[in-house]
Design a protein around this motif. Sequence first.
Motif, mmCIF file in Angstrom:
data_model
loop_
_atom_site.group_PDB
_atom_site.id
_atom_site.type_symbol
_atom_site.label_atom_id
_atom_site.label_comp_id
_atom_site.label_asym_id
_atom_site.label_seq_id
_atom_site.Cartn_x
_atom_site.Cartn_y
_atom_site.Cartn_z
ATOM 1 N N LEU A 198 0.712 6.368 4.457
ATOM 2 C CA LEU A 198 -0.545 7.261 4.347
ATOM 3 C C LEU A 198 -0.944 7.450 2.929
ATOM 4 O O LEU A 198 -1.996 7.353 2.496
ATOM 5 C CB LEU A 198 -0.633 8.417 5.230
ATOM 6 C CG LEU A 198 -0.777 8.302 6.535
ATOM 7 C CD1 LEU A 198 -0.680 9.768 7.215
ATOM 8 C CD2 LEU A 198 -2.122 7.605 6.958
ATOM 9 N N GLN A 199 0.006 7.741 2.292
ATOM 10 C CA GLN A 199 -0.211 7.887 0.529
ATOM 11 C C GLN A 199 -0.440 6.478 -0.119
ATOM 12 O O GLN A 199 -0.880 6.656 -1.317
ATOM 13 C CB GLN A 199 0.939 8.425 0.058
ATOM 14 C CG GLN A 199 1.288 9.973 0.688
ATOM 15 C CD GLN A 199 2.246 10.818 -0.023
ATOM 16 O OE1 GLN A 199 3.127 10.185 -0.563
ATOM 17 N NE2 GLN A 199 2.111 12.298 0.396
ATOM 18 N N THR A 200 -0.347 5.517 0.499
ATOM 19 C CA THR A 200 -0.797 4.358 -0.313
ATOM 20 C C THR A 200 -2.136 3.787 0.085
ATOM 21 O O THR A 200 -2.540 3.095 -0.518
ATOM 22 C CB THR A 200 0.254 3.290 0.181
ATOM 23 O OG1 THR A 200 0.208 2.913 1.487
ATOM 24 C CG2 THR A 200 1.575 3.619 -0.253
ATOM 25 N N VAL A 201 -2.844 4.573 1.031
ATOM 26 C CA VAL A 201 -4.253 4.227 1.441
ATOM 27 C C VAL A 201 -5.052 4.536 0.247
ATOM 28 O O VAL A 201 -5.179 5.698 -0.003
ATOM 29 C CB VAL A 201 -4.685 4.658 2.715
ATOM 30 C CG1 VAL A 201 -6.038 4.386 3.110
ATOM 31 C CG2 VAL A 201 -3.547 4.117 3.714
ATOM 32 N N PRO A 202 -5.972 3.563 -0.319
ATOM 33 C CA PRO A 202 -6.897 4.378 -1.288
ATOM 34 C C PRO A 202 -7.901 5.028 -0.899
ATOM 35 O O PRO A 202 -8.529 5.089 0.143
ATOM 36 C CB PRO A 202 -7.319 2.813 -1.784
ATOM 37 C CG PRO A 202 -6.449 1.640 -1.346
ATOM 38 C CD PRO A 202 -5.816 2.224 -0.047
#
Length: 315
Positions: A198-202
Amino acid sequence: MSSTTIRRGSAPPRASFFERLSQSRNGLGFLFMLPAAIFLLCFLTYPLGLGVWLGFTDAKIGRSGIFIGLENYEYLMRDRVFWMSVFNTVFYTAIASILKFGLGLWLAVILNENLPCKSLFRAIILLPWVVPTVLSALAFWWIYDAQFSVISYVLMKWGWISAPINFLGDPWNARLSVIAANVWRGIPFVAISLLAGLQTVPASLHEAAALDGATSWQRFRRITLPLLTPIIAVVMTFSVLFTFTDFQLIYVLTKGGPVNATHLMATLSFQRGIPGGALGEGAAIAVAMVPFLLAAILFSFFGLQRRKWQQGGSD
């Protein structure tokens, strides 16, 4: 002069094999992977091959046995306990994996928000995963005790039940109880892994969608979930593999009882092969697990292929 001219015009010395290997990116990768490959060959490939061979023999503990072809597998096809273990394994894996995915994704979404003490919550959630499996199983064995269960005690105090629940003595209660214990242990792995995804979703994608009037659910469904697909594929593949091959939790809690109601293929293979002494039969049960495990690996592969298609990648 002539010797100097010849020395200057001569070809440079040819690099050795090891020098060329060290200068090659693929060569360095090969060198780094070589120790792991040797380890896997010695400690995984050989036992797997030996297990396949034992499945075709009538080997017993203390006796090597002779080749008997498919007799072990023919016997298993007629064995009611084996088919019950297959049902238990598929049921256990399917229900536990679905619950771990749903609850893990829910926790990951919550932990991805700006919460106070977020790092503390993440550390606490990891506790069920880092606690040794046997210790967790012993704790659940106490929680599920037929006479002194804390769950039964609380429910009786609230007036919801009139007698203690027989968690591990009734077949379906035992199945659901071991699933609950597995879910408790497995949720942290799924939650933390999906949180990393989730933390890689822009954030810009969510901002643009919000400006276009998309609701939170629409943004999650149309942006977050598709981008999480490859991570979900890999995480759930490992989760399914861990659940399908679960042994410690079941063996400590129920040892396959009551009346074989919680025997998984892994625990039945151990019971037939080690305490029962029938190594060939136990190995045959273990080999029968391989097609299911290959199916889980293929699920992960196609999930990664979908990711490549989304990114427009090609081989």
